[in-house]
Write a protein that holds these residues in place. Sequence first.
Motif, PDB file in Angstrom:
ATOM      1  N   GLU A 191       0.853  -1.190   0.000  1.00  0.00           N
ATOM      2  CA  GLU A 191       0.000   0.000   0.000  1.00  0.00           C
ATOM      3  C   GLU A 191       0.885   1.235   0.000  1.00  0.00           C
ATOM      4  OE1 GLU A 191      -3.639  -2.110   2.499  1.00  0.00           O
ATOM      5  OE2 GLU A 191      -2.678  -0.299   3.282  1.00  0.00           O
ATOM      6  N   PHE A 192       0.418   2.283  -0.640  1.00  0.00           N
ATOM      7  CA  PHE A 192       1.238   3.461  -0.871  1.00  0.00           C
ATOM      8  C   PHE A 192       0.715   4.685  -0.119  1.00  0.00           C
ATOM      9  CE2 PHE A 192       3.937   1.623  -4.040  1.00  0.00           C
ATOM     10  CZ  PHE A 192       3.151   0.659  -4.675  1.00  0.00           C
ATOM     11  N   ASP A 193       0.131   4.463   1.066  1.00  0.00           N
ATOM     12  CA  ASP A 193      -0.412   5.592   1.830  1.00  0.00           C
ATOM     13  C   ASP A 193       0.668   6.622   2.153  1.00  0.00           C
ATOM     14  OD1 ASP A 193      -2.821   3.638   3.787  1.00  0.00           O
ATOM     15  OD2 ASP A 193      -2.717   4.183   1.679  1.00  0.00           O
ATOM     16  N   LYS A 194       1.858   6.151   2.584  1.00  0.00           N
ATOM     17  CA  LYS A 194       2.935   7.080   2.957  1.00  0.00           C
ATOM     18  C   LYS A 194       3.430   7.853   1.745  1.00  0.00           C
ATOM     19  CE  LYS A 194       4.556   4.268   6.865  1.00  0.00           C
ATOM     20  NZ  LYS A 194       5.682   3.499   7.431  1.00  0.00           N
ATOM     21  N   LEU A 195       3.568   7.150   0.611  1.00  0.00           N
ATOM     22  CA  LEU A 195       4.022   7.839  -0.602  1.00  0.00           C
ATOM     23  C   LEU A 195       3.002   8.875  -1.047  1.00  0.00           C
ATOM     24  CD1 LEU A 195       6.033   8.075  -2.929  1.00  0.00           C
ATOM     25  CD2 LEU A 195       4.783   6.263  -4.102  1.00  0.00           C
ATOM     26  N   GLU A 196       1.710   8.536  -1.003  1.00  0.00           N
ATOM     27  CA  GLU A 196       0.686   9.504  -1.391  1.00  0.00           C
ATOM     28  C   GLU A 196       0.684  10.694  -0.436  1.00  0.00           C
ATOM     29  OE1 GLU A 196      -2.603   6.776  -1.376  1.00  0.00           O
ATOM     30  OE2 GLU A 196      -2.660   6.680  -3.552  1.00  0.00           O
ATOM     31  N   ALA A 197       0.965  10.451   0.836  1.00  0.00           N
ATOM     32  CA  ALA A 197       1.042  11.559   1.793  1.00  0.00           C
ATOM     33  C   ALA A 197       2.217  12.480   1.464  1.00  0.00           C
ATOM     34  CB  ALA A 197       1.174  11.013   3.220  1.00  0.00           C
ATOM     35  N   ARG A 198       3.347  11.897   1.043  1.00  0.00           N
ATOM     36  CA  ARG A 198       4.495  12.734   0.640  1.00  0.00           C
ATOM     37  C   ARG A 198       4.153  13.537  -0.607  1.00  0.00           C
ATOM     38  NH1 ARG A 198       9.888   9.217   0.529  1.00  0.00           N
ATOM     39  NH2 ARG A 198      10.725  11.293   0.077  1.00  0.00           N
ATOM     40  N   ALA A 204       1.153  20.656  -6.087  1.00  0.00           N
ATOM     41  CA  ALA A 204       0.557  19.987  -7.241  1.00  0.00           C
ATOM     42  C   ALA A 204      -0.254  18.773  -6.793  1.00  0.00           C
ATOM     43  CB  ALA A 204       1.640  19.557  -8.222  1.00  0.00           C
ATOM     44  N   THR A 205      -1.148  18.319  -7.688  1.00  0.00           N
ATOM     45  CA  THR A 205      -1.909  17.088  -7.472  1.00  0.00           C
ATOM     46  C   THR A 205      -1.275  15.989  -8.315  1.00  0.00           C
ATOM     47  OG1 THR A 205      -3.953  18.302  -7.069  1.00  0.00           O
ATOM     48  CG2 THR A 205      -4.154  15.982  -7.653  1.00  0.00           C
ATOM     49  N   THR A 206      -0.901  14.881  -7.662  1.00  0.00           N
ATOM     50  CA  THR A 206      -0.244  13.770  -8.344  1.00  0.00           C
ATOM     51  C   THR A 206      -1.166  12.564  -8.337  1.00  0.00           C
ATOM     52  OG1 THR A 206       1.891  14.589  -7.564  1.00  0.00           O
ATOM     53  CG2 THR A 206       1.828  12.341  -8.434  1.00  0.00           C
ATOM     54  N   LEU A 207      -1.275  11.912  -9.502  1.00  0.00           N
ATOM     55  CA  LEU A 207      -2.091  10.706  -9.586  1.00  0.00           C
ATOM     56  C   LEU A 207      -1.465   9.745 -10.583  1.00  0.00           C
ATOM     57  CD1 LEU A 207      -3.914  11.122 -12.462  1.00  0.00           C
ATOM     58  CD2 LEU A 207      -5.003  12.827 -11.010  1.00  0.00           C
ATOM     59  N   VAL A 208      -1.817   8.469 -10.420  1.00  0.00           N
ATOM     60  CA  VAL A 208      -1.357   7.415 -11.324  1.00  0.00           C
ATOM     61  C   VAL A 208      -2.591   6.748 -11.907  1.00  0.00           C
ATOM     62  CG1 VAL A 208      -0.098   5.238 -11.535  1.00  0.00           C
ATOM     63  CG2 VAL A 208       0.779   7.041 -10.035  1.00  0.00           C
ATOM     64  N   THR A 209      -2.645   6.681 -13.254  1.00  0.00           N
ATOM     65  CA  THR A 209      -3.755   6.028 -13.939  1.00  0.00           C
ATOM     66  C   THR A 209      -3.271   4.731 -14.551  1.00  0.00           C
ATOM     67  OG1 THR A 209      -3.303   7.274 -15.970  1.00  0.00           O
ATOM     68  CG2 THR A 209      -4.886   8.219 -14.427  1.00  0.00           C
ATOM     69  N   ASP A 210      -4.170   3.723 -14.563  1.00  0.00           N
ATOM     70  CA  ASP A 210      -3.813   2.450 -15.175  1.00  0.00           C
ATOM     71  C   ASP A 210      -4.122   2.490 -16.671  1.00  0.00           C
ATOM     72  OD1 ASP A 210      -6.540   2.239 -15.354  1.00  0.00           O
ATOM     73  OD2 ASP A 210      -6.744   0.619 -13.900  1.00  0.00           O
ATOM     74  N   ALA A 211      -4.015   1.328 -17.336  1.00  0.00           N
ATOM     75  CA  ALA A 211      -4.188   1.283 -18.785  1.00  0.00           C
ATOM     76  C   ALA A 211      -5.596   1.706 -19.200  1.00  0.00           C
ATOM     77  CB  ALA A 211      -3.885  -0.121 -19.295  1.00  0.00           C
ATOM     78  N   ALA A 212      -6.593   1.532 -18.335  1.00  0.00           N
ATOM     79  CA  ALA A 212      -7.968   1.907 -18.662  1.00  0.00           C
ATOM     80  C   ALA A 212      -8.260   3.368 -18.334  1.00  0.00           C
ATOM     81  CB  ALA A 212      -8.951   1.006 -17.909  1.00  0.00           C
ATOM     82  N   GLY A 213      -7.286   4.093 -17.778  1.00  0.00           N
ATOM     83  CA  GLY A 213      -7.499   5.486 -17.403  1.00  0.00           C
ATOM     84  C   GLY A 213      -8.102   5.669 -16.027  1.00  0.00           C
ATOM     85  N   ILE A 214      -8.122   4.612 -15.197  1.00  0.00           N
ATOM     86  CA  ILE A 214      -8.667   4.705 -13.841  1.00  0.00           C
ATOM     87  C   ILE A 214      -7.568   5.206 -12.898  1.00  0.00           C
ATOM     88  CG2 ILE A 214      -9.799   3.456 -11.973  1.00  0.00           C
ATOM     89  CD1 ILE A 214     -11.443   3.681 -14.533  1.00  0.00           C
ATOM     90  N   SER A 218      -3.407   8.547  -5.810  1.00  0.00           N
ATOM     91  CA  SER A 218      -3.627   9.986  -5.906  1.00  0.00           C
ATOM     92  C   SER A 218      -3.242  10.643  -4.595  1.00  0.00           C
ATOM     93  CB  SER A 218      -5.099  10.281  -6.235  1.00  0.00           C
ATOM     94  OG  SER A 218      -5.345  11.669  -6.211  1.00  0.00           O
ATOM     95  N   SER A 219      -2.647  11.844  -4.710  1.00  0.00           N
ATOM     96  CA  SER A 219      -2.383  12.634  -3.509  1.00  0.00           C
ATOM     97  C   SER A 219      -3.666  13.217  -2.927  1.00  0.00           C
ATOM     98  CB  SER A 219      -1.402  13.767  -3.846  1.00  0.00           C
ATOM     99  OG  SER A 219      -1.926  14.605  -4.870  1.00  0.00           O
ATOM    100  N   ASP A 220      -4.749  13.225  -3.706  1.00  0.00           N
ATOM    101  CA  ASP A 220      -6.072  13.635  -3.229  1.00  0.00           C
ATOM    102  C   ASP A 220      -6.953  12.384  -3.194  1.00  0.00           C
ATOM    103  OD1 ASP A 220      -8.563  14.650  -2.707  1.00  0.00           O
ATOM    104  OD2 ASP A 220      -8.396  16.321  -4.114  1.00  0.00           O
ATOM    105  N   PRO A 221      -7.247  11.821  -2.008  1.00  0.00           N
ATOM    106  CA  PRO A 221      -8.000  10.558  -1.932  1.00  0.00           C
ATOM    107  C   PRO A 221      -9.357  10.620  -2.631  1.00  0.00           C
ATOM    108  CG  PRO A 221      -7.078  11.142   0.220  1.00  0.00           C
ATOM    109  CD  PRO A 221      -6.880  12.331  -0.674  1.00  0.00           C
ATOM    110  N   ARG A 222      -9.922  11.809  -2.818  1.00  0.00           N
ATOM    111  CA  ARG A 222     -11.243  11.904  -3.442  1.00  0.00           C
ATOM    112  C   ARG A 222     -11.206  11.515  -4.918  1.00  0.00           C
ATOM    113  NH1 ARG A 222     -12.441  18.027  -2.116  1.00  0.00           N
ATOM    114  NH2 ARG A 222     -10.296  18.056  -2.945  1.00  0.00           N
TER     115      ARG A 222
END
Length: 598
Positions: A191-198, A204-214, A218-222
Amino acid sequence: MRSPRDSTLIGPQANRRRLLVAAAIGLAILLVAGFALAQWATDRASAQADLEARQNARAHASLLESELQKFRLLPRVLTEFPDVRAALADKSDAASRRLDRELEQLAARTDATVIYVLDAGGRTIAASNWRAPTSFVGENYRFRPYFQGAMQRGEAELFALGTVSGRPGLYLARRVTVDGRLLGVIVLKVEFDKLEARWADSAATTLVTDAAGIVVMSSDPRWRFRSFVPLSPEAQRRLRATRSYGEARLAPLPVERAGGDLRIGDNLFRQADERVSLPGSTLRLLQPAGPARASAGATARVVFLILLILVGAAIVTLLRLVERQTMRQAAHEALEREVAARTRDLSTANDELRHASERQAETDRRYRAAREELAQASRLGSIGQITAGVAHEINQPVAAIRTFAENARAYLDREQAGKARGNLDHIVELTARVGAITGELRNFARRAPAPLGPVPLQSAIDGALLLIGDRLRAQGVALDVSVEESAIAVHADRVRLEQVLINLLQNAAEAVRGIEGGRVTLRAHGNGPVLIDICDNGPGVPADILPQLFTPFVTGRPDGLGLGLAIASDIMNGFGGTLTLIPSPLGGAGFRLTLRRA
């Protein structure tokens, strides 16, 4: 014939027309300049926000890759673990319970969320969370794509929600095979809770999308488990069938694109994408455009104010000239009537001209002072851009600090205070090194002096290898180190000398990345000055950057900042030594450090 009275009337009218024409021209200049400055501020803000987005995206992608590389090796090692193979082969309850305890200890030491072992039918026979109410022991996961992929291809990775915990994480699965028999699968969840908190510490808002665009991280849990691009109903049904996202609605984010800007809700962003090693995934960094636009707008307003002052000064100067002309004309007419009155008028005119000249000189002095302040602001802006590359120099010490901290926590859990204290001492030393590196970047900008003295060469090389050696080994690079005189000392500063060595070794590692049989050598020799040669068998230095190789912001890598060699050369000059490019005996690039003996 025109009378003197006619001349007196025509002169002021002509002067007024000149003033009106000058005012109209000045207003036109200000209008054109206002529109041009507004466009410049928009373009400048976009470029600045794009630069910050690219730099932050590379930094956040590096943090993610560091986490992934730390955990990916563990399933491969565990497939060779005798107790794993014994539990799968024997299928005895005693072997499985013994493996439970071993996996529990391993998960605690490595910071993995859970580690569990599935037999060939997908049933969990051992798990690190065997004590928890949500234990995986006895659960069957043959329906999970990571189990099917590992059984078919040998290994698989999947980012999904846990069916028991309901928490998102990355599942790393690897097949266990003995003598051609498929015994089962070893699975590690991270789980990447600590990395997302950093990531959330950044503006900026950081997010990672998979191949389907999901959005899977995300640094914003919403934003998690929402689609970055619209999905068709068929695609949503297909994704829900995998049960990777639990009961998430997969609703699309309200993304609107306007030119190069990205609008989500009431916020405007600039986007930068970085590929990451998760299958089909992309790290997307959304940099707020507002601060950059506010800064560029403030600069444009300052420039417009200066231009307004200049136009106003020009109109005032013209007004003074018109006034002088009128005064000279009046004085000429007065001279024809009375010599005494003409002399009095000329004296008054000379006094007024002297005061006007003094005011003009004061205006010129203020203009020069404002221009010098703008030049100073430009220099400070350049220094700010140079210091933005500090992440390029401190990646390795920060990674080492993390590793020592994790080990210290594990030793404290086992009540081995002595070993934990040793790791904490390493952390203190590495923290001092990070401070020294950031200080060195400031020295690059202002050339601050630093104390020098005797430095044991072998100790400096060992310290550099402590930070860079693991990365070279993980990359599969063969490193040969040769020091002719192990007891020799050089005139330098240890931290900055290690910084130069690390920079050159890291550049060599990047040069041989992806090359089969990649090799790097470090050789210290020389009877007079001490020579340290660092060579590789990579593609070498591109010919087009050779003349400016040690100039700031010149680089041969598309993702490089171009600061490393410039800073290293500056450090060597501060030591009274040199950094030069030499032919590599391995066929790639070679660099030589020349140092004085201490």
